[in-house]
Design a protein around this motif. Structure first.
Motif, PDB file in Angstrom:
ATOM      1  N   ALA A  66       0.838  -1.210   0.000  1.00 22.77           N
ATOM      2  CA  ALA A  66       0.000   0.000   0.000  1.00 22.77           C
ATOM      3  C   ALA A  66       0.868   1.253   0.000  1.00 22.77           C
ATOM      4  N   LYS A  67       1.928   1.238   0.814  1.00 23.39           N
ATOM      5  CA  LYS A  67       2.816   2.397   0.864  1.00 23.39           C
ATOM      6  C   LYS A  67       3.624   2.536  -0.425  1.00 23.39           C
ATOM      7  N   MET A  68       4.138   1.426  -0.925  1.00 19.81           N
ATOM      8  CA  MET A  68       4.947   1.492  -2.158  1.00 19.81           C
ATOM      9  C   MET A  68       4.111   2.080  -3.283  1.00 19.81           C
ATOM     10  N   GLN A  69       2.861   1.623  -3.370  1.00 19.46           N
ATOM     11  CA  GLN A  69       1.982   2.128  -4.437  1.00 19.46           C
ATOM     12  C   GLN A  69       1.676   3.598  -4.255  1.00 19.46           C
ATOM     13  N   GLN A  70       1.460   4.020  -3.004  1.00 22.11           N
ATOM     14  CA  GLN A  70       1.087   5.416  -2.770  1.00 22.11           C
ATOM     15  C   GLN A  70       2.178   6.376  -3.240  1.00 22.11           C
ATOM     16  N   VAL A  71       3.444   5.999  -3.035  1.00 20.49           N
ATOM     17  CA  VAL A  71       4.509   6.942  -3.378  1.00 20.49           C
ATOM     18  C   VAL A  71       5.322   6.524  -4.603  1.00 20.49           C
ATOM     19  N   GLY A  72       5.037   5.343  -5.161  1.00 17.19           N
ATOM     20  CA  GLY A  72       5.701   4.927  -6.391  1.00 17.19           C
ATOM     21  C   GLY A  72       7.168   4.564  -6.229  1.00 17.19           C
ATOM     22  N   VAL A  73       7.559   4.193  -5.029  1.00 18.18           N
ATOM     23  CA  VAL A  73       8.927   3.713  -4.787  1.00 18.18           C
ATOM     24  C   VAL A  73       8.779   2.321  -4.198  1.00 18.18           C
ATOM     25  N   ARG A 141      10.000  16.608   2.307  1.00 18.82           N
ATOM     26  CA  ARG A 141      10.444  17.973   2.055  1.00 18.82           C
ATOM     27  C   ARG A 141      10.382  18.315   0.560  1.00 18.82           C
ATOM     28  N   TYR A 142       9.950  17.375  -0.267  1.00 16.57           N
ATOM     29  CA  TYR A 142       9.897  17.633  -1.714  1.00 16.57           C
ATOM     30  C   TYR A 142       8.532  18.142  -2.141  1.00 16.57           C
ATOM     31  N   GLU A 143       8.561  19.014  -3.124  1.00 18.56           N
ATOM     32  CA  GLU A 143       7.331  19.583  -3.684  1.00 18.56           C
ATOM     33  C   GLU A 143       6.380  18.464  -4.090  1.00 18.56           C
ATOM     34  N   ASN A 144       5.112  18.662  -3.764  1.00 21.57           N
ATOM     35  CA  ASN A 144       4.038  17.735  -4.146  1.00 21.57           C
ATOM     36  C   ASN A 144       4.197  16.318  -3.597  1.00 21.57           C
ATOM     37  N   PHE A 145       5.052  16.146  -2.561  1.00 18.10           N
ATOM     38  CA  PHE A 145       5.262  14.820  -1.962  1.00 18.10           C
ATOM     39  C   PHE A 145       5.707  13.817  -3.026  1.00 18.10           C
ATOM     40  N   LYS A 146       6.512  14.286  -4.011  1.00 21.22           N
ATOM     41  CA  LYS A 146       6.960  13.418  -5.114  1.00 21.22           C
ATOM     42  C   LYS A 146       8.472  13.242  -5.030  1.00 21.22           C
ATOM     43  N   PHE A 147       8.904  11.982  -5.160  1.00 23.17           N
ATOM     44  CA  PHE A 147      10.352  11.737  -5.039  1.00 23.17           C
ATOM     45  C   PHE A 147      10.724  10.399  -5.650  1.00 23.17           C
ATOM     46  N   SER A 148      12.038  10.264  -5.923  1.00 24.37           N
ATOM     47  CA  SER A 148      12.602   8.973  -6.326  1.00 24.37           C
ATOM     48  C   SER A 148      13.121   8.277  -5.063  1.00 24.37           C
ATOM     49  N   LEU A 149      13.556   7.039  -5.236  1.00 29.63           N
ATOM     50  CA  LEU A 149      14.150   6.298  -4.113  1.00 29.63           C
ATOM     51  C   LEU A 149      15.289   7.102  -3.472  1.00 29.63           C
ATOM     52  N   ASN A 150      16.223   7.593  -4.286  1.00 30.80           N
ATOM     53  CA  ASN A 150      17.365   8.309  -3.716  1.00 30.80           C
ATOM     54  C   ASN A 150      16.943   9.607  -3.033  1.00 30.80           C
ATOM     55  N   ASP A 151      15.949  10.291  -3.614  1.00 29.18           N
ATOM     56  CA  ASP A 151      15.470  11.533  -2.986  1.00 29.18           C
ATOM     57  C   ASP A 151      14.934  11.258  -1.579  1.00 29.18           C
ATOM     58  N   ALA A 231       4.557   1.549   7.653  1.00 23.28           N
ATOM     59  CA  ALA A 231       3.093   1.584   7.698  1.00 23.28           C
ATOM     60  C   ALA A 231       2.476   0.392   6.985  1.00 23.28           C
ATOM     61  N   ALA A 232       1.353  -0.066   7.539  1.00 24.55           N
ATOM     62  CA  ALA A 232       0.631  -1.195   6.960  1.00 24.55           C
ATOM     63  C   ALA A 232      -0.305  -0.753   5.841  1.00 24.55           C
ATOM     64  N   THR A 233      -0.661   0.531   5.845  1.00 26.37           N
ATOM     65  CA  THR A 233      -1.617   1.051   4.851  1.00 26.37           C
ATOM     66  C   THR A 233      -1.052   2.336   4.258  1.00 26.37           C
ATOM     67  N   ALA A 234      -1.776   2.898   3.305  1.00 25.28           N
ATOM     68  CA  ALA A 234      -1.426   4.221   2.794  1.00 25.28           C
ATOM     69  C   ALA A 234      -1.548   5.246   3.918  1.00 25.28           C
ATOM     70  N   ALA A 235      -0.865   6.376   3.761  1.00 23.23           N
ATOM     71  CA  ALA A 235      -0.922   7.463   4.747  1.00 23.23           C
ATOM     72  C   ALA A 235      -2.108   8.375   4.431  1.00 23.23           C
ATOM     73  N   GLU A 236      -2.586   9.081   5.465  1.00 29.45           N
ATOM     74  CA  GLU A 236      -3.700  10.028   5.311  1.00 29.45           C
ATOM     75  C   GLU A 236      -3.196  11.456   5.523  1.00 29.45           C
ATOM     76  N   PRO A 237      -3.558  12.378   4.623  1.00 28.38           N
ATOM     77  CA  PRO A 237      -3.165  13.775   4.841  1.00 28.38           C
ATOM     78  C   PRO A 237      -3.838  14.344   6.086  1.00 28.38           C
ATOM     79  N   LEU A 238      -3.115  15.181   6.820  1.00 31.60           N
ATOM     80  CA  LEU A 238      -3.664  15.736   8.067  1.00 31.60           C
ATOM     81  C   LEU A 238      -4.357  17.074   7.864  1.00 31.60           C
ATOM     82  N   ARG A 239      -4.143  17.712   6.712  1.00 27.62           N
ATOM     83  CA  ARG A 239      -4.757  19.025   6.520  1.00 27.62           C
ATOM     84  C   ARG A 239      -5.980  18.944   5.609  1.00 27.62           C
TER      85      ARG A 239
END
Ligand code: OOG
Ligand code: MG
Length: 265
Positions: A66-73, A141-151, A231-239
């Motif tokens: 679920a986490k890997m899919q959410q962030v694509g890493v 800390r990356y714009e739009n919560f988007k990053f590569s593995l190394n980022d 995490a066992a599931t995807a994360a939820e935005p707090l705002r």
């Protein structure tokens, strides 16, 4: 370590301190390697330590589909946890100065021996003294919560804050540790539902994976550390919406963990 890696460590550390999103490091520096990214992470944590923070454990990340899919890493990573990131159970999480925080349901272990070599599943189980539920607040800390593995590795695996609930001796829950129903509720409504088996089939595999990565780089995790299993599931935005005011994670028979959220600025 090169001047460039030190400069990039300052960049991610300043972004976290200022609560300001930055472009992915990999865009300007496509040649950075995974070992470079971990070197940047360690140098950024060293800056925190120089300011008086104390490393009290490590977090594993991207240990569930679920986490890997959410962030694509798609591979597990680790980051460092300091005392300044710890929010008390049933305490208040102030979002002031955070960029785009998300919260996610986790388990944590307390270790009772140093970890420096790759562990078998049995050896990892034997050095866990306690286990409990945790909430992790991540804030890339990356714009739009988007990053590569190394980022994301360079950015200390997005770690921001964490909350640990009351703990039980591992022996009390060991047989059921891969069959816990995990429900994270926001303002009283269940929002994410997973199983502890979603964490690498068994959460203890997360500690095994951490030991393998530590062994490969010659680093030691001291006895008495906290380890978040991921995490066992995807994360939820707090705002989202009106803003989340309270988060609770239930996964009986482990005691629940909760935190109140202050919207901040
Ligand atoms: C990366 C950190 C992942 C987890 O539990 O999987 C993580 C991110 O999602 O920003 O903490
Ligand atoms: Mg996490």
């Amino acid at each position: 370590m090169t001047d460039l890696l030190h400069a990039l460590a300052a960049t991610v550390d300043d972004a976290a301190r200022d609560g300001r999103a930055i472009p992915q490091l990999s865009l300007a520096h496509p040649a950075l390697s995974l070992p470079d990214a971990y070197a940047i992470q360690r140098a950024s944590v060293a800056r925190r330590v120089q300011r008086g923070e104390r490393v009290i454990g490590m977090k594993m990340g991207l240990t569930s589909h679920a986490k890997m899919q959410q962030v694509g890493v798609h591979e597990p990573i680790f980051g460092h946890l300091t005392d300044a990131m710890l929010v008390p159970h049933q305490g208040t999480l102030d979002l002031t100065g955070l960029i785009h925080p998300r919260i996610e349901p986790e388990l944590y272990f307390i270790t009772d021996a140093d970890i420096a070599a790759a562990l078998t599943f049995e050896a990892a189980s034997a050095l866990i003294s306690h286990v409990g539920l945790a909430l992790e607040i991540i804030d890339s800390r990356y714009e739009n919560f988007k990053f590569s593995l190394n980022d994301v590795v360079a950015d200390n695996a997005s770690s921001c804050r964490f909350v640990v609930g009351p703990k039980l001796p591992l022996s009390e829950v060991r047989e059921r540790l891969d069959a816990l129903d995990m429900v994270m509720s926001l303002d009283g409504s269940p929002r994410q539902h997973g199983s502890s088996a979603d964490i690498l089939d068994h959460p203890i595999h997360s500690l095994v994976a951490l030991s393998q990565m530590l062994a490969a780089t010659g680093h030691t995790l001291p006895a008495g550390s906290i380890v978040l299993a991921g995490a066992a599931t995807a994360a939820e935005p707090l705002r989202q919406g009106e803003g989340v005011r309270a988060v609770q994670l239930d996964a009986a028979p482990l005691p629940c963990v909760s935190v109140n959220v202050l919207a901040g600025t």
